[in-house]
Design a protein around this motif. Structure first.
Motif, PDB file in Angstrom:
ATOM      1  N   UNK A 313      41.399  45.879  33.694  1.00 16.27           N
ATOM      2  CA  UNK A 313      40.753  44.648  33.221  1.00 16.27           C
ATOM      3  C   UNK A 313      40.079  43.972  34.413  1.00 16.27           C
ATOM      4  N   UNK A 314      38.808  43.613  34.245  1.00 13.19           N
ATOM      5  CA  UNK A 314      38.046  42.880  35.257  1.00 13.19           C
ATOM      6  C   UNK A 314      37.751  41.480  34.731  1.00 13.19           C
ATOM      7  N   UNK A 315      38.075  40.470  35.540  1.00  8.69           N
ATOM      8  CA  UNK A 315      37.729  39.077  35.221  1.00  8.69           C
ATOM      9  C   UNK A 315      36.740  38.600  36.289  1.00  8.69           C
ATOM     10  N   UNK A 316      35.508  38.303  35.894  1.00 12.00           N
ATOM     11  CA  UNK A 316      34.435  37.948  36.838  1.00 12.00           C
ATOM     12  C   UNK A 316      34.208  36.445  36.845  1.00 12.00           C
ATOM     13  N   UNK A 317      34.000  35.901  38.085  1.00 11.56           N
ATOM     14  CA  UNK A 317      33.749  34.463  38.233  1.00 11.56           C
ATOM     15  C   UNK A 317      32.948  34.234  39.514  1.00 11.56           C
ATOM     16  N   UNK A 318      31.724  33.714  39.376  1.00  5.67           N
ATOM     17  CA  UNK A 318      30.878  33.332  40.504  1.00  5.67           C
ATOM     18  C   UNK A 318      30.773  34.443  41.545  1.00  5.67           C
ATOM     19  N   UNK A 319      30.500  35.671  41.092  1.00  7.12           N
ATOM     20  CA  UNK A 319      30.302  36.781  42.016  1.00  7.12           C
ATOM     21  C   UNK A 319      31.571  37.475  42.460  1.00  7.12           C
ATOM     22  N   UNK A 320      32.726  36.941  42.115  1.00  4.95           N
ATOM     23  CA  UNK A 320      34.009  37.572  42.451  1.00  4.95           C
ATOM     24  C   UNK A 320      34.589  38.242  41.216  1.00  4.95           C
ATOM     25  N   UNK A 321      35.298  39.348  41.415  1.00  4.37           N
ATOM     26  CA  UNK A 321      35.924  40.067  40.313  1.00  4.37           C
ATOM     27  C   UNK A 321      37.400  40.263  40.614  1.00  4.37           C
ATOM     28  N   UNK A 322      38.252  39.890  39.657  1.00  6.36           N
ATOM     29  CA  UNK A 322      39.698  40.053  39.774  1.00  6.36           C
ATOM     30  C   UNK A 322      40.099  41.211  38.858  1.00  6.36           C
ATOM     31  N   UNK A 323      40.671  42.280  39.449  1.00  8.18           N
ATOM     32  CA  UNK A 323      40.961  43.514  38.714  1.00  8.18           C
ATOM     33  C   UNK A 323      42.461  43.776  38.684  1.00  8.18           C
ATOM     34  N   UNK A 324      42.968  44.213  37.513  1.00  9.71           N
ATOM     35  CA  UNK A 324      44.382  44.584  37.389  1.00  9.71           C
ATOM     36  C   UNK A 324      44.539  45.540  36.213  1.00  9.71           C
ATOM     37  N   UNK A 339      40.038  27.715  38.592  1.00  8.12           N
ATOM     38  CA  UNK A 339      39.231  26.494  38.606  1.00  8.12           C
ATOM     39  C   UNK A 339      38.309  26.455  37.385  1.00  8.12           C
ATOM     40  N   UNK A 340      38.098  25.271  36.849  1.00  2.00           N
ATOM     41  CA  UNK A 340      37.234  25.115  35.675  1.00  2.00           C
ATOM     42  C   UNK A 340      35.861  25.727  35.934  1.00  2.00           C
ATOM     43  N   UNK A 341      35.385  26.545  35.001  1.00  2.00           N
ATOM     44  CA  UNK A 341      34.090  27.204  35.146  1.00  2.00           C
ATOM     45  C   UNK A 341      33.898  28.236  34.055  1.00  2.00           C
ATOM     46  N   UNK A 342      32.922  29.118  34.268  1.00  2.00           N
ATOM     47  CA  UNK A 342      32.610  30.161  33.284  1.00  2.00           C
ATOM     48  C   UNK A 342      33.076  31.520  33.806  1.00  2.00           C
ATOM     49  N   UNK A 343      33.869  32.239  33.005  1.00  2.00           N
ATOM     50  CA  UNK A 343      34.429  33.535  33.357  1.00  2.00           C
ATOM     51  C   UNK A 343      34.058  34.548  32.276  1.00  2.00           C
ATOM     52  N   UNK A 344      34.024  35.840  32.650  1.00  2.00           N
ATOM     53  CA  UNK A 344      33.815  36.928  31.691  1.00  2.00           C
ATOM     54  C   UNK A 344      34.873  37.992  31.947  1.00  2.00           C
ATOM     55  N   UNK A 345      35.531  38.466  30.883  1.00  2.00           N
ATOM     56  CA  UNK A 345      36.599  39.450  31.016  1.00  2.00           C
ATOM     57  C   UNK A 345      36.319  40.642  30.108  1.00  2.00           C
ATOM     58  N   UNK A 346      36.499  41.836  30.640  1.00  2.00           N
ATOM     59  CA  UNK A 346      36.383  43.058  29.847  1.00  2.00           C
ATOM     60  C   UNK A 346      37.252  44.129  30.498  1.00  2.00           C
ATOM     61  N   UNK A 347      37.460  45.254  29.778  1.00  2.00           N
ATOM     62  CA  UNK A 347      38.337  46.306  30.285  1.00  2.00           C
ATOM     63  C   UNK A 347      37.766  47.688  30.031  1.00  2.00           C
ATOM     64  N   UNK A 348      38.497  48.715  30.529  1.00  2.00           N
ATOM     65  CA  UNK A 348      38.090  50.119  30.356  1.00  2.00           C
ATOM     66  C   UNK A 348      39.316  51.003  30.440  1.00  2.00           C
ATOM     67  N   UNK A 349      39.388  52.000  29.540  1.00  2.00           N
ATOM     68  CA  UNK A 349      40.459  52.998  29.568  1.00  2.00           C
ATOM     69  C   UNK A 349      39.918  54.305  29.009  1.00  2.00           C
ATOM     70  N   UNK A 350      40.209  55.395  29.707  1.00  2.00           N
ATOM     71  CA  UNK A 350      39.797  56.741  29.290  1.00  2.00           C
ATOM     72  C   UNK A 350      38.285  56.826  29.063  1.00  2.00           C
TER      73      UNK A 350
END
Length: 592
Positions: A313-324, A339-350
């Motif tokens: 799962x990748x969570x993107x915010x202001x050019x940074x991506x948090x992956x787990x 911090x309050x703002x706009x984030x986008x989250x998506x994932x990938x498997x197989x």
């Protein structure tokens, strides 16, 4: 880089000497020894270095200045990291083997110098250190070679080899960490220590400090049944080069000795009282705190609604991506105090992406401390979760090669079971498969797995325990799922799949000799059943010979109806299932 680090250390040490000599408490010496585990990191552990968990041991000496908070210390240590076991890999007309020209491990000696700091509460003491110096390295030297033979030619190519300018280069190295001490008395203490060690420059003098390898990228999987006419169909023609530096996290324990007598730390002087006029000065108004909340993303299977583990799962915010990776409940690592703002989250498997979900400033204004979002994974395939287990005890076996074959297209996929004996494949809907273990010194049955008749909206996972047995002289086993047409002895396509597994077992174990026997039920005359079973056994042996197994390693025996597994002999009424139990093909290990 090297000059900057050394200059910084000199400035820091000068400051400590000036500051600490003004305190009243005399400085102390201490020495210690330690040892424990060492875990390599990054590409040093990955496909380039392939280093494995090892050990480290060493000693240190520290001199604290007046006040006994700051000091300077030296560290001398030895590290060793092994390599994985490179088992030979066999395919239809050859093998891949590894040749070593040096010890099978990385071996390093590091000598470092740098500042230390400590603080104490009662008998507990914490020390921090950051040191730099020189490391003497010794790299392994080995080559992995593919060797193949065809009726017209034979040859070999190197698919992986070390390419070090020197196998024993020096390197600039840094080490930093924490030491947690428990003081037994004024002079003795035991401790746990954790630190990070890494080379800090690619070169030492004019020589490279890194570990170099040459490899040919794989173009497609190499399966056990493949016949290699041109190795460049499987591996790139032009080798590529890669390099990595040494880095590891070390967890050790040890004992240390403190010279001299303990002195009480100097109490800090009280702060002067604040003038009344200053105290009455109003404080500035506090800034308005930013809105912060935790973000929790959960991944679910679209068709069943089940939570999915192992999804990136990748969570993107202001050019940074948090992956787990998601856990067993489908939860990605919680993004805390976002911090309050706009984030986008998506994932990938197989290789299949999930839906994307957006987190907006409006979500931060909702009640609660956690923003909860779901994304969905829509993969029409089923997931086979298997385990390699020991035949008798069903104890989990790790690092076992498995091969999954599509019964319709006859395409193969291979995988090695992990440290818990698990392996995972994706299965197409309405499709039959066979799966076997391929490991020298062991064998398994050819198990059948099918998704025919399964409803994907109700079922996501298919489970299987794959029994893996040791080859032993005198052992006997029944070949499952090998059938003949009524009164016939030719090898059917489904029986050929089972016999192909026997071919692999014979090729992986060149000293193995077997008896392949056929048995019938009691229906029909004794003489006819004896003849039929003999023909079936000989047909099976002839099939193995046609696949490259030497005839002198095989014995065909037909036992007719002379060795039933139940009471279904002549004159006894039995069900079809009872008769089927006696119609079988067996393998007996004659020598190994």
């Amino acid at each position: 880089m090297k000059t900057l680090i050394i200059s910084s250390f000199c400035l820091l040490i000068s400051y400590m000497v000036t500051a600490q000599t003004k305190t009243r408490e005399p400085g102390q010496w201490q020495v210690g020894v330690f040892g424990g585990g060492s875990q390599p990191l990054g590409t040093y552990k990955g496909d380039i270095g392939k280093a494995r968990t090892g050990y480290t041991a060493g000693l240190f000496a520290d001199k604290y200045f007046g006040g006994n908070h700051w000091g300077i210390g030296i560290d001398a240590r030895y590290l060793q990291h092994g390599l994985p076991a490179f088992d030979s890999v066999f395919f239809g007309n050859g093998y891949i083997a590894t040749t070593f020209n040096s010890p099978k491990s990385f071996r390093h000696m590091a000598f470092t110098l740098g500042p230390v700091y400590r603080t104490a509460v009662g008998s507990l003491e914490i020390e921090a250190f950051a040191k730099a110096g020189v490391m003497l390295q010794q790299f392994p030297n080995y080559t992995q070679t593919m060797t193949y033979t065809t009726p017209l030619t034979s040859g070999s190519i190197d698919i992986f080899s070390t390419a070090n300018p020197k196998d024993d280069p020096k390197a600039w190295v840094g080490v930093g960490g924490l030491r947690f001490n428990y003081k037994l008395n004024d002079n003795w203490a035991i401790f746990l220590q954790g630190d990070y060690l890494s080379t800090i420059s690619r070169r030492f003098s004019k020589d490279s400090s890194e570990y170099y390898v040459s490899y040919r990228p794989a173009l497609k999987p190499l399966n056990a049944n493949d016949i290699v006419d041109d190795p460049l169909a499987f591996y790139a023609e032009k080798p590529e080069y890669a390099r990595t530096y040494t880095q590891a996290v070390n967890l050790t324990a040890g004992v240390k000795y403190i010279f001299g007598k303990k002195h009480e730390p100097v109490k800090p002087r009280p702060l002067p009282e604040v003038a009344e006029e200053v105290a009455k000065t109003p404080a500035p108004a506090p800034k308005k705190e930013e809105m912060k909340k935790d973000i929790l993303v959960v991944v679910k299977d679209r068709q069943t609604g089940l939570a999915l583990s192992g999804v990136r799962v990748d969570i993107a915010y202001e050019g940074n991506t948090f992956t787990s990776l998601t856990n067993a409940n489908g939860e990605a690592d919680r993004l805390k105090e976002a911090t309050e703002g706009s984030y986008a989250a998506h994932g990938e498997k197989n290789g299949v992406a999930t839906t994307t979900v957006l987190i907006t400033p409006a979500d931060f204004k909702q009640s609660g401390t956690v923003i909860y979002k779901e994304v969905f994974h829509d993969d029409p395939r089923f997931t086979l979760i298997g385990e390699t287990v020991e035949c008798a005890s069903e104890q989990k076996l790790k690092n076992i090669n498995t091969t999954l074959t599509n019964s319709g297209s006859h395409t193969n996929m291979s995988q090695v079971s992990d440290g818990e004996g698990k392996f995972i494949y994706q299965l197409d809907p309405a499709t039959a498969y066979t799966i076997v273990a391929n490991q020298a010194g062991k064998y398994s049955q050819t198990e059948q797995v099918t998704t025919e008749g399964l409803d994907r909206t109700k079922t996501l996972y298919v489970s299987l325990k794959l029994g893996v047995c040791n080859l032993q002289q005198g052992s006997t086993w029944v070949l499952k799922n090998i059938l003949y047409d009524l009164d016939k002895s030719f090898i059917r396509s489904d029986a050929a799949t089972v016999l192909d597994n026997v071919v692999n077992i014979m090729k992986q174990n060149p000293t193995l000799r077997i008896e392949l026997s056929s048995h019938t039920d009691s229906r029909g005359s004794d003489a006819y059943n004896m003849s039929l079973s003999r023909r079936r056994a000989e047909a099976a042996v002839n099939y193995l010979v046609s696949k490259g197994v030497e005839k002198n390693r095989l014995t065909a025996r037909g036992y007719g109806e002379t060795k039933p597994l139940n009471e279904c002999v002549n004159g006894i009424n039995c069900s079809e299932d009872q008769h089927q139990q006696n119609r079988r093909t067996e393998i007996k290990v004659l020598s190994y």
